[in-house]
Design an enzyme around this catalytic site. Structure first.
Site, PDB file in Angstrom:
ATOM      1  N   SER A 298      -0.990 -15.734  -0.603  1.00 59.45           N
ATOM      2  CA  SER A 298      -0.045 -15.673   0.512  1.00 59.45           C
ATOM      3  C   SER A 298       1.249 -16.310   0.045  1.00 59.45           C
ATOM      4  CB  SER A 298      -0.598 -16.464   1.698  1.00 59.45           C
ATOM      5  OG  SER A 298       0.432 -16.772   2.632  1.00 59.45           O
TER       6      SER A 298
ATOM      7  N   TYR B  74      -4.947 -23.672   5.986  1.00 60.12           N
ATOM      8  CA  TYR B  74      -4.650 -22.360   5.401  1.00 60.12           C
ATOM      9  C   TYR B  74      -3.729 -22.516   4.176  1.00 60.12           C
ATOM     10  CZ  TYR B  74      -3.175 -17.455   5.211  1.00 60.12           C
ATOM     11  OH  TYR B  74      -2.917 -16.173   4.809  1.00 60.12           O
TER      12      TYR B  74
HETATM   13  C1  BGC Z   1      -0.392 -15.444   7.219  1.00 55.21           C
HETATM   14  C2  BGC Z   1       0.336 -14.770   8.368  1.00 55.21           C
HETATM   15  C3  BGC Z   1       1.825 -15.037   8.269  1.00 55.21           C
HETATM   16  C4  BGC Z   1       2.361 -14.768   6.882  1.00 55.21           C
HETATM   17  C5  BGC Z   1       3.818 -15.164   6.708  1.00 55.21           C
HETATM   18  C6  BGC Z   1       0.238 -15.007   5.926  1.00 55.21           C
HETATM   19  O1  BGC Z   1      -0.445 -15.538   4.841  1.00 55.21           O
HETATM   20  O2  BGC Z   1      -1.774 -15.096   7.262  1.00 55.21           O
HETATM   21  O3  BGC Z   1      -0.168 -15.240   9.601  1.00 55.21           O
HETATM   22  O4  BGC Z   1       2.520 -14.230   9.199  1.00 55.21           O
HETATM   23  O5  BGC Z   1       1.590 -15.439   5.912  1.00 55.21           O
HETATM   24  O6  BGC Z   1       4.101 -16.429   7.243  1.00 55.21           O
END
Ligand code: BGC
Length: 267
Positions: A152, A165
Site C-alpha cells: 500500500s 494497518y
Molecule cells: C487503504 C485504503 C486507502 C488507500 C489510500 C489503502 O491501502 O486500504 O483504505 O484508501 O490505501 O489511503
C-alpha cells in the site's frame, strides 16, 4: 504480447473481491490458470472463477485463512494436485480494522498484523518451497517463480487512526526486500505493488459520495481514483517475463499519492 502468462499457474489470495478479484481475472485473461482463494464469500469467489474460465483459463476456488499455517499449506498442496505446480503467488489478502490509537484493542492489532503481514509470510514460504522444488522450466518463464506482495502507499505514508494497518504494510516492505535478496540467486523474483486509493469495498467511505470523492482528490495529483483493473495490469506485468530484471522493487500504482500533493503550494 497476447498471453504473457500462458502455461503458468497462479494463486491469488483474497481474490473474491476488490483488488484480488481484478488481479485474478487479469491473470486468467493473460493465460494463467488461477486458484481463487477466499475466506468468507464462496459465491463471489465462484463468480470470479467463472469469469476466468470464460477467458479460456482454468480456475478453482479454495477457502483458506491466510493467517492459518495449516490452511495455507493445504491450499498449496491443493494447487499442486490440481495444477501440477505454482508459478505465481499474489499475496493480496488483507483487511483494515481502524481505531484511534488509544481505542485500538490488542485483538484489532493482532488481527491486522496476522492477516496482512503473517499471511504474506506463510503464503510466500510455501511458494518459495514449491518454486525451489521445481526450478526454472524453459518455455514457461525465465524465473523459477514470482511473488507479488500487495502492499500500500501506507508502507511509506504514515496513517493516523490506522497504525495496525500502516505497520503491517511497512512490515511488508522489508519482508519483501529481505526475501527478494535471499531467494534471487535461485531465480525467484519477489516484488510488491503499492496501490493508492483504489475503488474497492475496503475504502468505500472515501469515494462513495461526491463530497468524499472531492476530498479524496486533494490527495491524488492525477485527479482520479484508481480502478482495480489498474492493479490487475500492473500485477500481470510484474508476474511476466517482461519484468524479468525487476527484483525487490515496490511498484507504486497510486496516481501520484506518494508525491505528497499537500506540498505543491505549501511548505
Ligand atoms: C487503504 C485504503 C486507502 C488507500 C489510500 C489503502 O491501502 O486500504 O483504505 O484508501 O490505501 O489511503
Amino acid at each position: 504480447m497476447q498471453s504473457p502468462l500462458a502455461g503458468q499457474k497462479a494463486i491469488v489470495t483474497g481474490a473474491s473481491s476488490g483488488i484480488g478479484r481484478a488481479v485474478a481475472i487479469a491473470m486468467g485473461r493473460a493465460g494463467a490458470d488461477v486458484l481463487v482463494n477466499f475466506v468468507s464469500s464462496p459465491d463471489a469467489a465462484e463468480q470470479v472463477a467463472r469469469q476466468i474460465r470464460a477467458s479460456g483459463s482454468k480456475a478453482i476456488v479454495y477457502k483458506a485463512d491466510v493467517s492459518n499455517e495449516s490452511e495455507v499449506a493445504e491450499m498449496f498442496a491443493h494447487a499442486r494436485a490440481e495444477f501440477g505446480t505454482v508459478d505465481i503467488l499474489v499475496a493480496n489478502a488483507g483487511l483494515q480494522q481502524d481505531a484511534a490509537f488509544t481505542e485500538m484493542t490488542l485483538a484489532q492489532w493482532n488481527k491486522v498484523i496476522s492477516v496482512n503481514l503473517g499471511g504474506q509470510f506463510l503464503c510466500a514460504r510455501e511458494a518459495v518451497k514449491e518454486f525451489r522444488r521445481r526450478g526454472v522450466v524453459a518455455n514457461v518463464s525465465k524465473a523459477a517463480g514470482k511473488i507479488i506482495c500487495m502492499s500500500s502507499v501506507h508502507q511509506v505514508i504514515p496513517w493516523g487512526g490506522h497504525v495496525n494497518y500502516a505497520a503491517s504494510k511497512g512490515g511488508i516492505d522489508l519482508l519483501m526486500r529481505s526475501l527478494a535478496q535471499e531467494v534471487a540467486p535461485e531465480r525467484i523474483r519477489v516484488n510488491s505493488i503499492a496501490p493508492g486509493a483504489i475503488r474497492t469495498p475496503i475504502n468505500r467511505d472515501a469515494w462513495e459520495t461526491p463530497e468524499a470523492y472531492k476530498r479524496l482528490m486533494t490527495l491524488i495529483p492525477y485527479g482520479r481514483i484508481g480502478e482495480p483493473e489498474d492493479i490487475g495490469k500492473a500485477a500481470v506485468w510484474l508476474a511476466s517475463d517482461e519484468s524479468d530484471y525487476v527484483v525487490g522493487t515496490t511498484l507504486f500504482v497510486d496516481g501520484g499519492m506518494t508525491l505528497y500533493p499537500g506540498f505543491s503550494d505549501n511548505g
